[in-house]
Design a protein around this motif. Structure first.
Motif, PDB file in Angstrom:
ATOM      1  N   GLY A 173     -44.758  27.063 -41.273  1.00  0.00           N
ATOM      2  CA  GLY A 173     -44.725  26.364 -42.553  1.00  0.00           C
ATOM      3  C   GLY A 173     -44.911  24.869 -42.375  1.00  0.00           C
ATOM      4  O   GLY A 173     -44.982  24.358 -41.251  1.00  0.00           O
ATOM      5  N   ILE A 174     -44.995  24.177 -43.507  1.00  0.00           N
ATOM      6  CA  ILE A 174     -45.136  22.716 -43.534  1.00  0.00           C
ATOM      7  C   ILE A 174     -44.081  22.165 -44.481  1.00  0.00           C
ATOM      8  O   ILE A 174     -43.927  22.658 -45.603  1.00  0.00           O
ATOM      9  CB  ILE A 174     -46.547  22.300 -43.991  1.00  0.00           C
ATOM     10  CG1 ILE A 174     -47.615  22.893 -43.058  1.00  0.00           C
ATOM     11  CG2 ILE A 174     -46.685  20.774 -44.019  1.00  0.00           C
ATOM     12  CD1 ILE A 174     -49.048  22.647 -43.507  1.00  0.00           C
ATOM     13  N   ILE A 175     -43.329  21.172 -44.020  1.00  0.00           N
ATOM     14  CA  ILE A 175     -42.217  20.633 -44.800  1.00  0.00           C
ATOM     15  C   ILE A 175     -42.395  19.125 -45.003  1.00  0.00           C
ATOM     16  O   ILE A 175     -43.164  18.485 -44.271  1.00  0.00           O
ATOM     17  CB  ILE A 175     -40.861  20.919 -44.117  1.00  0.00           C
ATOM     18  CG1 ILE A 175     -40.836  20.287 -42.705  1.00  0.00           C
ATOM     19  CG2 ILE A 175     -40.621  22.432 -44.029  1.00  0.00           C
ATOM     20  CD1 ILE A 175     -39.513  20.447 -41.979  1.00  0.00           C
ATOM     21  N   PRO A 176     -41.672  18.549 -45.976  1.00  0.00           N
ATOM     22  CA  PRO A 176     -41.783  17.096 -46.206  1.00  0.00           C
ATOM     23  C   PRO A 176     -41.317  16.295 -44.979  1.00  0.00           C
ATOM     24  O   PRO A 176     -40.473  16.749 -44.202  1.00  0.00           O
ATOM     25  CB  PRO A 176     -40.863  16.857 -47.408  1.00  0.00           C
ATOM     26  CG  PRO A 176     -40.782  18.184 -48.099  1.00  0.00           C
ATOM     27  CD  PRO A 176     -40.849  19.208 -47.012  1.00  0.00           C
ATOM     28  N   ALA A 177     -41.869  15.100 -44.832  1.00  0.00           N
ATOM     29  CA  ALA A 177     -41.498  14.223 -43.720  1.00  0.00           C
ATOM     30  C   ALA A 177     -41.270  12.809 -44.223  1.00  0.00           C
ATOM     31  O   ALA A 177     -41.831  12.404 -45.243  1.00  0.00           O
ATOM     32  CB  ALA A 177     -42.596  14.217 -42.660  1.00  0.00           C
ATOM     33  N   ARG A 178     -40.413  12.099 -43.501  1.00  0.00           N
ATOM     34  CA  ARG A 178     -40.178  10.681 -43.769  1.00  0.00           C
ATOM     35  C   ARG A 178     -40.505   9.897 -42.500  1.00  0.00           C
ATOM     36  O   ARG A 178     -40.426  10.425 -41.394  1.00  0.00           O
ATOM     37  CB  ARG A 178     -38.721  10.443 -44.156  1.00  0.00           C
ATOM     38  CG  ARG A 178     -38.236  11.247 -45.362  1.00  0.00           C
ATOM     39  CD  ARG A 178     -36.724  11.131 -45.471  1.00  0.00           C
ATOM     40  NE  ARG A 178     -36.070  11.594 -44.240  1.00  0.00           N
ATOM     41  CZ  ARG A 178     -34.783  11.367 -43.956  1.00  0.00           C
ATOM     42  NH1 ARG A 178     -34.023  10.676 -44.789  1.00  0.00           N
ATOM     43  NH2 ARG A 178     -34.267  11.822 -42.821  1.00  0.00           N
ATOM     44  N   ASP A 179     -40.810   8.648 -42.661  1.00  0.00           N
ATOM     45  CA  ASP A 179     -41.150   7.825 -41.506  1.00  0.00           C
ATOM     46  C   ASP A 179     -40.015   7.801 -40.485  1.00  0.00           C
ATOM     47  O   ASP A 179     -40.250   7.869 -39.272  1.00  0.00           O
ATOM     48  CB  ASP A 179     -41.488   6.405 -41.963  1.00  0.00           C
ATOM     49  CG  ASP A 179     -41.811   5.481 -40.805  1.00  0.00           C
ATOM     50  OD1 ASP A 179     -42.924   5.580 -40.262  1.00  0.00           O
ATOM     51  OD2 ASP A 179     -40.941   4.671 -40.434  1.00  0.00           O
ATOM     52  N   GLN A 180     -38.771   7.750 -40.946  1.00  0.00           N
ATOM     53  CA  GLN A 180     -37.634   7.646 -40.027  1.00  0.00           C
ATOM     54  C   GLN A 180     -37.375   8.924 -39.231  1.00  0.00           C
ATOM     55  O   GLN A 180     -36.615   8.902 -38.264  1.00  0.00           O
ATOM     56  CB  GLN A 180     -36.358   7.220 -40.761  1.00  0.00           C
ATOM     57  CG  GLN A 180     -35.978   8.080 -41.944  1.00  0.00           C
ATOM     58  CD  GLN A 180     -36.471   7.495 -43.254  1.00  0.00           C
ATOM     59  OE1 GLN A 180     -37.628   7.058 -43.338  1.00  0.00           O
ATOM     60  NE2 GLN A 180     -35.604   7.483 -44.258  1.00  0.00           N
ATOM     61  N   ASP A 181     -38.018  10.025 -39.609  1.00  0.00           N
ATOM     62  CA  ASP A 181     -37.874  11.253 -38.828  1.00  0.00           C
ATOM     63  C   ASP A 181     -38.332  11.054 -37.383  1.00  0.00           C
ATOM     64  O   ASP A 181     -37.917  11.801 -36.483  1.00  0.00           O
ATOM     65  CB  ASP A 181     -38.703  12.389 -39.446  1.00  0.00           C
ATOM     66  CG  ASP A 181     -38.162  12.854 -40.790  1.00  0.00           C
ATOM     67  OD1 ASP A 181     -36.977  12.587 -41.075  1.00  0.00           O
ATOM     68  OD2 ASP A 181     -38.933  13.476 -41.544  1.00  0.00           O
ATOM     69  N   PHE A 182     -39.184  10.060 -37.151  1.00  0.00           N
ATOM     70  CA  PHE A 182     -39.795   9.878 -35.842  1.00  0.00           C
ATOM     71  C   PHE A 182     -39.189   8.715 -35.059  1.00  0.00           C
ATOM     72  O   PHE A 182     -39.734   8.281 -34.046  1.00  0.00           O
ATOM     73  CB  PHE A 182     -41.314   9.713 -36.022  1.00  0.00           C
ATOM     74  CG  PHE A 182     -41.884  10.845 -36.828  1.00  0.00           C
ATOM     75  CD1 PHE A 182     -42.108  12.083 -36.255  1.00  0.00           C
ATOM     76  CD2 PHE A 182     -42.121  10.701 -38.196  1.00  0.00           C
ATOM     77  CE1 PHE A 182     -42.573  13.151 -37.006  1.00  0.00           C
ATOM     78  CE2 PHE A 182     -42.595  11.758 -38.957  1.00  0.00           C
ATOM     79  CZ  PHE A 182     -42.820  12.988 -38.358  1.00  0.00           C
ATOM     80  N   ASP A 183     -38.006   8.274 -35.499  1.00  0.00           N
ATOM     81  CA  ASP A 183     -37.292   7.205 -34.788  1.00  0.00           C
ATOM     82  C   ASP A 183     -36.914   7.592 -33.356  1.00  0.00           C
ATOM     83  O   ASP A 183     -36.909   6.721 -32.472  1.00  0.00           O
ATOM     84  CB  ASP A 183     -36.053   6.774 -35.572  1.00  0.00           C
ATOM     85  CG  ASP A 183     -36.407   5.902 -36.778  1.00  0.00           C
ATOM     86  OD1 ASP A 183     -37.566   5.427 -36.844  1.00  0.00           O
ATOM     87  OD2 ASP A 183     -35.543   5.699 -37.655  1.00  0.00           O
ATOM     88  N   PRO A 184     -36.580   8.877 -33.065  1.00  0.00           N
ATOM     89  CA  PRO A 184     -36.301   9.222 -31.658  1.00  0.00           C
ATOM     90  C   PRO A 184     -37.465   8.915 -30.719  1.00  0.00           C
ATOM     91  O   PRO A 184     -37.252   8.533 -29.567  1.00  0.00           O
ATOM     92  CB  PRO A 184     -36.018  10.736 -31.726  1.00  0.00           C
ATOM     93  CG  PRO A 184     -35.498  10.957 -33.104  1.00  0.00           C
ATOM     94  CD  PRO A 184     -36.285  10.015 -33.969  1.00  0.00           C
TER      95      PRO A 184
END
Length: 321
Positions: A299-310
């Protein structure tokens, strides 16, 4: 009449010779104009009838690109059903384009030649600095929304039993901008106290495209002691290479999965249409299931820019900023 004038006049042809010369010229002229004198017929051109020449222009539409971790053929096979579905569901003229390298992909997004980018989180950080914004991320067919790097070697390589044995060895990675194929493994070695300078060589797979496959093939051929690929690559190559000859030496920690990003300046209404069509994909729908299966997704779900802070934290730790 003086002597000089009489001598000059004596040199001029007489009237008989002049008439003969004129007659010969006339005959030659008539012969050249006569029918059949030339093999080619006379072509009459009607200048009142004209046709405008149309110069071909590049095809318009919303461009979609898969970061070229695999060959262009694999990228097309994995995502062409998704692109066709999105075009039909949104009514937008989407088309897939194929950059040759990771660096070319980044430049094409910056130049507005790629509107929608399917990319890894490391490349996304670079795109975000240009103004691109993530709007969706993927859930793999395994059900996970994160992925890791796999450190691989030949199964008969007795010199490599642990990661500590990789010191002084030759490493082939996917690309300097590859997350699972380089960055995650680099961070994993860093945490074990193994630095870049501790390897005999760090090489990157040749392109264009197909870089994940090329890492596996280079390790199989014995050109390098070990390689790094993203989790799931060996599954993609099943049936094409003898996977019994490959051993996974280690796996890194997991980081957020691949994502979809819109370039800076792309109409928000366009992005919203595409996002909603992506979120509507359901594995319970047979038509949708075929699209997701081809792409290796659940599936495909919503994303936010801060999801990729790690990933940003990892970049800072490795001083790659």
């Amino acid at each position: 009449m003086g002597l000089a004038a009489r001598k000059a006049r004596s040199r001029l042809p007489g009237p008989g010779l002049l008439r003969l010369a004129v007659a010969l010229c006339a005959v030659l002229l008539l012969w050249g104009c006569a029918p059949g004198a030339d093999d080619e017929p006379v072509l009459r051109v009607d200048l009142s009838r004209r046709q405008e020449t149309v110069v071909p222009v590049p095809q318009a539409g919303i461009t979609y690109a898969y970061l070229p971790q695999y060959s262009h053929t694999t990228s097309y096979k994995r995502h062409h059903l998704l692109v066709e579905y999105l075009a039909k569901a949104t009514g937008l003229p989407l088309r897939q384009v194929f950059p040759n390298t990771f660096d070319e992909h980044v430049k094409m997004v910056a130049q507005g030649q790629i509107d929608i980018s399917f990319t890894n989180p490391f490349v996304y950080i670079k795109l975000a600095r240009q103004g691109a914004l993530s709007f969706a991320r993927t859930i793999k067919s395994s059900g996970k929304d994160a992925f890791c790097s796999e450190i691989i070697c030949r199964s008969d390589n007795r010199a490599l039993k642990t990661l500590a044995d990789c010191r002084g060895k030759r490493w082939i990675a996917v690309d300097p901008l590859s997350a699972g194929g380089f960055l995650f493994a680099l961070g994993h070695f860093h945490d074990l106290g193994i630095k870049r300078q501790d390897f005999a060589e760090i090489a990157f797979a040749p392109g264009p495209g197909g870089k994940q496959e090329n890492v596996v093939l280079a390790v199989l051929a014995g050109k390098y002691d070990f390689g790094t690929i993203r989790e799931g690559t060996l599954e993609v190559l099943k049936g094409r290479v003898d996977l019994d000859q490959i051993r996974i030496l280690a796996r890194t920690r997991a980081y957020p999965e691949w994502l979809f990003a819109a370039r800076k300046g792309l109409d928000e209404r366009v992005v919203d249409k595409i996002a909603q069509a992506m979120f509507a994909l359901s594995p319970d729908n047979p038509e949708h299931a075929a699209i997701l299966e081809a792409a290796g997704l659940k599936g495909i779900i919503p994303a936010r820019d801060q999801d990729f802070d790690p990933v940003r934290d990892l970049v800072r730790k490795l001083e790659l900023d």
